[in-house]
Design a protein around this motif. Structure first.
Motif, PDB file in Angstrom:
ATOM      1  N   ASP A 195       0.864  -1.189   0.000  1.00 21.03           N
ATOM      2  CA  ASP A 195       0.000   0.000   0.000  1.00 21.03           C
ATOM      3  C   ASP A 195       0.894   1.231   0.000  1.00 21.03           C
ATOM      4  O   ASP A 195       1.626   1.461   0.970  1.00 21.03           O
ATOM      5  CB  ASP A 195      -0.887   0.000   1.242  1.00 21.03           C
TER       6      ASP A 195
ATOM      7  N   ALA B 240       0.312   4.317   0.467  1.00 20.44           N
ATOM      8  CA  ALA B 240       0.044   5.252   1.563  1.00 20.44           C
ATOM      9  C   ALA B 240       0.707   4.795   2.850  1.00 20.44           C
ATOM     10  O   ALA B 240       1.079   5.619   3.690  1.00 20.44           O
ATOM     11  CB  ALA B 240      -1.460   5.406   1.762  1.00 20.44           C
ATOM     12  N   GLN B 241       0.864   3.469   3.028  1.00 24.18           N
ATOM     13  CA  GLN B 241       1.483   2.967   4.250  1.00 24.18           C
ATOM     14  C   GLN B 241       2.979   3.274   4.318  1.00 24.18           C
ATOM     15  O   GLN B 241       3.553   3.350   5.400  1.00 24.18           O
ATOM     16  CB  GLN B 241       1.255   1.457   4.362  1.00 24.18           C
TER      17      GLN B 241
ATOM     18  N   ALA C 246       3.031   6.557   6.026  1.00 22.58           N
ATOM     19  CA  ALA C 246       1.982   6.695   7.039  1.00 22.58           C
ATOM     20  C   ALA C 246       2.431   7.511   8.242  1.00 22.58           C
ATOM     21  O   ALA C 246       1.626   8.199   8.879  1.00 22.58           O
ATOM     22  CB  ALA C 246       1.511   5.315   7.493  1.00 22.58           C
TER      23      ALA C 246
ATOM     24  N   ASP D 297      -4.349  10.703   2.644  1.00 23.94           N
ATOM     25  CA  ASP D 297      -4.266   9.491   1.835  1.00 23.94           C
ATOM     26  C   ASP D 297      -4.198   9.788   0.345  1.00 23.94           C
ATOM     27  O   ASP D 297      -3.394   9.204  -0.383  1.00 23.94           O
ATOM     28  CB  ASP D 297      -5.468   8.595   2.132  1.00 23.94           C
ATOM     29  N   VAL D 298      -5.046  10.717  -0.141  1.00 26.85           N
ATOM     30  CA  VAL D 298      -5.115  10.989  -1.571  1.00 26.85           C
ATOM     31  C   VAL D 298      -3.812  11.607  -2.080  1.00 26.85           C
ATOM     32  O   VAL D 298      -3.445  11.438  -3.248  1.00 26.85           O
ATOM     33  CB  VAL D 298      -6.324  11.901  -1.894  1.00 26.85           C
TER      34      VAL D 298
ATOM     35  N   ALA E 285      -0.796  11.025  -0.386  1.00 27.82           N
ATOM     36  CA  ALA E 285       0.235  10.030  -0.081  1.00 27.82           C
ATOM     37  C   ALA E 285       0.422   9.012  -1.198  1.00 27.82           C
ATOM     38  O   ALA E 285       1.503   8.435  -1.345  1.00 27.82           O
ATOM     39  CB  ALA E 285      -0.108   9.315   1.216  1.00 27.82           C
ATOM     40  N   ARG E 286      -0.614   8.786  -2.005  1.00 23.98           N
ATOM     41  CA  ARG E 286      -0.549   7.769  -3.052  1.00 23.98           C
ATOM     42  C   ARG E 286       0.104   8.260  -4.348  1.00 23.98           C
ATOM     43  O   ARG E 286       0.290   7.490  -5.282  1.00 23.98           O
ATOM     44  CB  ARG E 286      -1.959   7.239  -3.347  1.00 23.98           C
TER      45      ARG E 286
ATOM     46  N   SER F  47       4.967  11.853  -3.900  1.00 24.97           N
ATOM     47  CA  SER F  47       4.913  11.731  -2.439  1.00 24.97           C
ATOM     48  C   SER F  47       5.725  10.530  -1.972  1.00 24.97           C
ATOM     49  O   SER F  47       6.454  10.613  -0.971  1.00 24.97           O
ATOM     50  CB  SER F  47       3.457  11.582  -1.972  1.00 24.97           C
ATOM     51  N   ILE F  48       5.613   9.422  -2.700  1.00 23.24           N
ATOM     52  CA  ILE F  48       6.405   8.234  -2.361  1.00 23.24           C
ATOM     53  C   ILE F  48       7.888   8.533  -2.497  1.00 23.24           C
ATOM     54  O   ILE F  48       8.708   8.136  -1.665  1.00 23.24           O
ATOM     55  CB  ILE F  48       6.014   7.049  -3.269  1.00 23.24           C
TER      56      ILE F  48
ATOM     57  N   GLN G  72      -6.296  12.336 -10.429  1.00 23.41           N
ATOM     58  CA  GLN G  72      -5.585  12.523  -9.173  1.00 23.41           C
ATOM     59  C   GLN G  72      -5.570  13.995  -8.764  1.00 23.41           C
ATOM     60  O   GLN G  72      -5.751  14.331  -7.594  1.00 23.41           O
ATOM     61  CB  GLN G  72      -4.140  12.012  -9.308  1.00 23.41           C
TER      62      GLN G  72
END
Length: 452
Positions: free
Chosen positions: A341, A343-344, A347, A353-354, A356-357, A361-362, A416
């Motif tokens: 995931d 978002a995790q 976290a 969440d929107v 983080a994905r 952001s990653i 997105q």
């Protein structure tokens, strides 16, 4: 609701300045010192002197590039370098351009006067963060000149192509009133539409639209600040002053020529000191599939960049994907493993969440701090991260030790962007690049008038 109206535009007089290619400039935030010098030398009436004039030794609070821009603007109006159109109009523009992959597109939109509203549902939405420095700069220029010098670029939904058909009724049946080709090879053609029935129809169709800022967040917030200042001084509210409105360039989200390009990232050479690349790759394998490929960073940088972009574009259709390119000519295609995931991974950073994905952001909240640096508590300085939409340029940075690693990215999808803006959130810095940009110097607007 969007309140969109025609206006009286100020434009270069083609009798005095027949070649607009010598006059127009990119937006101010795309002009570095080298390009500024080139534009200054191109033509003594080049718009850069107003949009982003030079600083001169001895400048002070009263004499500076903002005061010079205001004086020059008035001088050009007096000598007829700049003239006002005789009627209120919408300025319809078609941009014929080449995508970096070589494909050609056409994008249509129009310049209109939009009543300023705050951010929020049913009003105007934002998707990017803003910073104090650019807003202070644009505010000083707006206050000195009292002009909308360049449009805010906004998007609207037009699923049934209602506005598109209204524009086509002019653009498909007549020749443009002016055309210019910029340094990127983009052809900008403008039709000046002043027929009252058409103006009324466009305004009415736009009334139930919601606007999303694509480019120009700093100028938009500057315009709101300037409007509020005028209201405090004059006491006029409710659309009765020219500062209640802003010149914008409006494009349908459904337009086939609307393209979003990625902005790639590199870390400065200093950010690679002490990094064990083999260890980084092994740590990435915990959450990513890592495909290693060789690349030519010198002779075949363009081809290598295009091949890597093709790979991550294909992989990105299934989820997070990016390319990590190293100085030795090794590139790693990174795609999240099934079941991970995104978002995790971030976290513990309290990111919605929107947001983080998103791929960026990653990258900025997991790959760089946790894996490359190896310490999520350490934050990079602003100068440690380099940005460019030119992937080949980024690869070349690795060969001259300007960068320790390059990350080639996919652009975000429109869905997105809408998901983020619908929740009143902002995307990370330099996530979107709507291409092509809108050049400055084609159409301006006197803020001391509402329209006529």
């Amino acid at each position: 609701m969007a309140y969109v109206y025609p206006f009286v535009g100020t434009r270069y007089n083609l009798k005095i300045v027949p070649n607009l290619s010598e006059i127009v400039t990119p937006p101010y935030d795309c002009i570095g010192p080298k390009l500024q010098e080139i534009l200054y030398g191109r033509n003594p009436r080049n718009f850069v002197r107003i949009e982003l004039g030079k600083e001169i030794a001895g400048d002070d609070e009263f004499t500076n590039r903002y005061s010079r821009a205001a004086s020059l603007l008035q001088e050009w109006k007096r000598d007829q370098t700049l003239i006002e159109d005789p009627k209120q109009s919408f300025y319809l523009m078609e941009q014929d351009y080449a995508h970096p992959d070589g494909k050609r597109f056409k994008r249509r939109g129009f310049y209109g006067l939009v009543r300023l509203q705050g951010y929020g549902a049913g009003q105007i939405r934002a998707h990017e963060q803003t910073f104090k420095g650019p807003k202070a700069d644009r505010y000083r220029l707006m206050r000195a000149t009292q002009y909308n010098l360049s449009p805010i670029f906004v998007l609207y939904k037009d699923p049934h192509n209602e506005v598109g058909e209204l524009m086509a009724s002019v653009m498909d049946k007549s020749k443009p009133g002016l055309s210019v080709c910029d340094d990127d090879g983009t052809n900008h053609s403008i039709w000046i539409a002043s027929h009252k029935d058409l103006l009324r129809a466009i305004s009415e169709v736009m009334r139930d639209r919601e606007l999303l800022i694509a480019d120009g967040h700093h100028r938009f917030e500057t315009a709101l600040h300037y409007r509020n200042e005028i209201r405090r001084v004059s006491g006029q509210k409710g659309g009765r002053h020219g500062s209640d409105y802003m010149m914008m360039y409006l494009v349908s989200m459904s337009d086939p020529g609307l393209q979003i390009l990625p902005t790639h990232r590199a870390l400065a050479d200093e950010a690679g000191v002490g990094v064990d690349v083999d260890e980084v790759i092994e740590d990435l394998k915990e959450n990513f599939k890592v495909e290693t490929v060789g690349v030519d960073l010198r002779k075949e940088a363009e081809q290598s960049a295009r091949a890597l972009l093709n790979k991550i574009e294909a992989a990105g259709k299934k989820g997070v994907a990016m390319a990590m390119v190293l100085p030795g000519g090794k590139a790693c295609i990174l795609t999240l493993k099934r079941g991970v995931d995104p978002a995790q991974l971030v976290a513990d950073r309290d990111i919605p969440d929107v947001v983080a994905r998103l791929d960026v952001s990653i990258l900025h909240n997991y790959v760089i701090p946790n894996v490359w640096i190896g310490n999520p508590e350490i934050e990079l300085d602003e100068d440690d991260v380099l940005y460019s939409r030119d992937a080949a340029e980024m690869l070349r940075m690795l060969t001259c030790r300007k960068a320790s690693v390059v990350f080639l990215m996919n652009p975000p999808q429109m869905k997105q962007i809408l998901d983020v803006s619908d929740k009143g959130l902002r995307l990370p810095h330099k996530t979107t690049f709507f291409y092509p940009k809108i050049p400055s110097g084609l159409v301006m607007r006197d803020m001391r008038t509402i329209g006529a």
